[in-house]
Design an enzyme around this catalytic site. Structure first.
Site, mmCIF file in Angstrom:
data_model
loop_
_atom_site.group_PDB
_atom_site.id
_atom_site.type_symbol
_atom_site.label_atom_id
_atom_site.label_comp_id
_atom_site.label_asym_id
_atom_site.label_seq_id
_atom_site.Cartn_x
_atom_site.Cartn_y
_atom_site.Cartn_z
ATOM 1 C CG HIS A 166 13.535 20.403 16.981
ATOM 2 N ND1 HIS A 166 13.024 21.606 17.410
ATOM 3 C CD2 HIS A 166 13.037 19.460 17.822
ATOM 4 C CE1 HIS A 166 12.258 21.400 18.474
ATOM 5 N NE2 HIS A 166 12.257 20.098 18.737
ATOM 6 C CG ASP B 242 12.106 21.150 21.897
ATOM 7 O OD1 ASP B 242 11.304 21.864 21.276
ATOM 8 O OD2 ASP B 242 12.287 19.940 21.644
ATOM 9 C CG HIS C 209 7.276 20.920 20.980
ATOM 10 N ND1 HIS C 209 6.866 19.762 20.361
ATOM 11 C CD2 HIS C 209 8.628 20.892 20.985
ATOM 12 C CE1 HIS C 209 7.938 19.051 20.003
ATOM 13 N NE2 HIS C 209 9.019 19.725 20.373
HETATM 14 FE FE FE Z 1 11.099 19.027 20.109
HETATM 15 ZN ZN ZN Z 2 13.991 18.594 21.603
#
Ligand code: FE
Ligand code: ZN
Length: 257
Positions: free
Chosen positions: A58, A131, A169
């Site tokens: 990231h 995330d 993601h």
């Molecule tokens: Fe990630």
């Molecule tokens: Zn992460």
């Protein structure tokens, strides 16, 4: 009019680029090259970089982007990210008048100790949640506790139904397979699985989803629902109905699924 575009990176990351045809902000650039290519192709001027948490998938592209564009880098104050120029705390605001884009900061610790989300209120109802919340799933609990992660997901869950969920993601099909195991009778989930499979066959992102959909299909937002509790109890052999305990069982189960 704002456009929000996913730039794929690595195996399954999305770097989100928010732009108005002239200016752009980029969220979680783990890699610089695909972002530079996108900006050049669309003749966009970079205005800001926004970071949700410190993981390298990231943050890895920040230094290279900053060499080319002298822009502010926003990120969580609670994480030691040396490339961040504007450390943020909960309820801080990020104002990018060039776009225009106004976002507020929500603490969503759990995946990492200082993970933050960026929330844009209606009429641009959207959240960049890194995330933490994924389509039909959630991130792993690396640095926080299951309780923190559960509370962070609950915070996101209280946003309006039509909030667009921009996660970092493409994990959707794996998440759906797990959700189907836990919640096999969920008609909305079955319908979403068909849609998501079709999208992936065409190599199209399955995200963003909406919070209203997530509340209907995402087992990690449904730890108080009887079907989810029953499945977690059956898997673990424990009789607890406490939502945090149910969350912890689901997360552990998913880690090995
Ligand atoms: Fe990630
Ligand atoms: Zn992460």
């Amino acid at each position: 009019m704002l456009n929000i575009h996913p730039v794929p990176a690595f195996r399954d990351n999305y770097i989100w680029v928010v732009h108005n045809q002239n200016h752009a902000a980029v969220v979680d650039p783990g890699m610089a090259s695909p972002v530079i290519e996108f900006l050049e192709h669309h003749r966009l001027q970079l205005s800001a970089i926004l970071i949700t948490h410190h993981h390298s998938d990231h943050t890895g592209g920040i230094a290279e982007l900053r060499r080319r564009h002298d822009v502010p880098v926003y990120g969580p104050a609670a994480e030691a990210i040396t490339t961040v120029t504007h450390p943020l705390h909960e309820h801080d605001h990020v104002s990018l008048p060039a776009l225009p884009l106004n976002l507020s900061v929500i603490d969503i610790a759990g995946h990492t100790r200082g993970h933050i989300a960026y929330y844009g209120s209606p009429p641009f109802g959207m959240v960049f949640c890194g995330d933490t919340l994924f389509a039909c799933g959630c991130g792993r609990v690396f640095e926080g506790t299951p309780q923190q992660m559960y509370q962070s997901l609950q915070k996101l869950s209280r946003l309006p139904d039509d909030t667009l969920i921009f996660c970092a993601h493409e994990y959707t099909l794996g998440n759906v397979a797990f959700a189907r195991e836990i919640d096999p009778g969920n008609a909305t989930l079955i319908e979403f699985e068909l849609e998501a499979r079709q999208l992936r066959q065409q190599n199209t992102p399955t995200v963003p989803t909406t919070l209203g959909l997530e509340r209907a299909i995402n087992p990690f937002l449904r730890c108080e629902q009887p079907q989810i509790i029953t499945s977690a109890q059956r898997f673990s052999g424990k009789s607890s109905t406490d939502p945090v305990a149910i969350f912890a069982i689901l997360r552990e189960w998913k880690n090995n699924f």
